[in-house]
Enzyme design. Sequence first.
Site, PDB file in Angstrom:
ATOM      1  N   CYS A 124      -2.875  -1.258  -3.037  1.00 45.16           N
ATOM      2  CA  CYS A 124      -2.884  -2.710  -3.207  1.00 45.16           C
ATOM      3  C   CYS A 124      -1.546  -3.360  -2.867  1.00 45.16           C
ATOM      4  O   CYS A 124      -1.465  -4.586  -2.777  1.00 45.16           O
ATOM      5  CB  CYS A 124      -3.304  -3.070  -4.627  1.00 45.16           C
ATOM      6  SG  CYS A 124      -4.919  -2.407  -5.092  1.00 45.16           S
ATOM      7  N   HIS A 257      -0.876 -10.088  -6.019  1.00 48.72           N
ATOM      8  CA  HIS A 257      -2.073  -9.293  -5.749  1.00 48.72           C
ATOM      9  C   HIS A 257      -3.191  -9.746  -6.675  1.00 48.72           C
ATOM     10  O   HIS A 257      -2.992  -9.898  -7.884  1.00 48.72           O
ATOM     11  CB  HIS A 257      -1.764  -7.806  -5.959  1.00 48.72           C
ATOM     12  CG  HIS A 257      -2.981  -6.945  -5.983  1.00 48.72           C
ATOM     13  ND1 HIS A 257      -3.931  -6.973  -4.991  1.00 48.72           N
ATOM     14  CD2 HIS A 257      -3.414  -6.033  -6.899  1.00 48.72           C
ATOM     15  CE1 HIS A 257      -4.891  -6.111  -5.281  1.00 48.72           C
ATOM     16  NE2 HIS A 257      -4.604  -5.538  -6.434  1.00 48.72           N
ATOM     17  N   ASN A 287     -11.088  -7.639  -6.486  1.00 47.73           N
ATOM     18  CA  ASN A 287      -9.870  -6.959  -6.028  1.00 47.73           C
ATOM     19  C   ASN A 287     -10.160  -6.330  -4.663  1.00 47.73           C
ATOM     20  O   ASN A 287     -10.888  -5.355  -4.564  1.00 47.73           O
ATOM     21  CB  ASN A 287      -9.475  -5.887  -7.043  1.00 47.73           C
ATOM     22  CG  ASN A 287      -8.190  -5.174  -6.681  1.00 47.73           C
ATOM     23  OD1 ASN A 287      -7.713  -5.239  -5.551  1.00 47.73           O
ATOM     24  ND2 ASN A 287      -7.628  -4.453  -7.641  1.00 47.73           N
TER      25      ASN A 287
END
Length: 330
Positions: A124, A257, A287
């Site tokens: 990520c 993020h 996500n």
Amino acid sequence: MTQFTTPLYSKIIGTGSFLPNAAVGNDELAARLAKDNVETSDTWIRERTGITQRYIASPEQTASELGAHAARAALEMAGITADRVDLIIVATSTPDSTFPSTACLLQAKIGADHAAAFDVMAVCSGFVYALTTADAMIKSGQTQTVLVVGAEVFSRLMDWKDRTTCVLFGDGAGAVVLQASDEPGVLANRLHANGKLAHILTAEGSINGGSVVGDPFLRMDGQAVFKQAVSVLGDVAKEVLAAANLTADDVDWLIPHQANVRILQATAKRLGVSMDKVITTVHLHGNTSAASVPLALDVAVRDGRVKKGQVILLQGVGGGFTWGANLVRF
């Protein structure tokens, strides 16, 4: 690779994004999971994560395909053709194949025949790592125009019987075009990693002798990841601001993020930044790992919130354990 005159700066001149198929809302996802006796609900997901929907790629859609769509959109905004791209960096943890790289496959799809190409894998944090690398390549004079892409099909790493993880992730891609400039663009970058924390977010499976060895699914210690994410995102934000001789008051938009709305809220609180200045798309996309930051950036550019001259703080945190930040003047 052609050697260029060493510029003073690199600057984002175009953004793009792409989401596969139709959105899958929480109620629809809960109904799918119920067929395998996995209990969840819109309320359970929304209260814990802020997520209301996500996008899931069809079997034939790959990271390179999603990334190619995002790349074309970024190139169109930048007003340049693919043959002017010197380098392609794709951040992904879900590559099309072991090799060739997803970046090479994407290069072929968009016709960037003169570009070098490679992948970056920092989960990520991947886009932040890739943008930092692209900035360094431009400032060293190695490249003039770099296409930086985050592309993921994380749905393929999900254990759909584990409701603590499968409701969190989605698929998508985001891209930026970074080009040498006489004007300040990327102001500062900071990257970090701590391999001792690898176990809190991992997908351990590998291929050996034609078979999957180890657990092929994503596994996460949610509480440990939350604690680490909030801590390191706050720290790296202060670090990158200090490197540019700026403060949080100078930041027009914060784009962390997009993992969990509670992480976004906690990060903003640590920095003393109002949530009104935080770009939030996790509720719409889930996500999307390395795609989440460029996806959110593109949304905010295209809806007019991010404007030329504004200071944007981009942040990534993910498996590895990795984290980092880019401070850019758009």
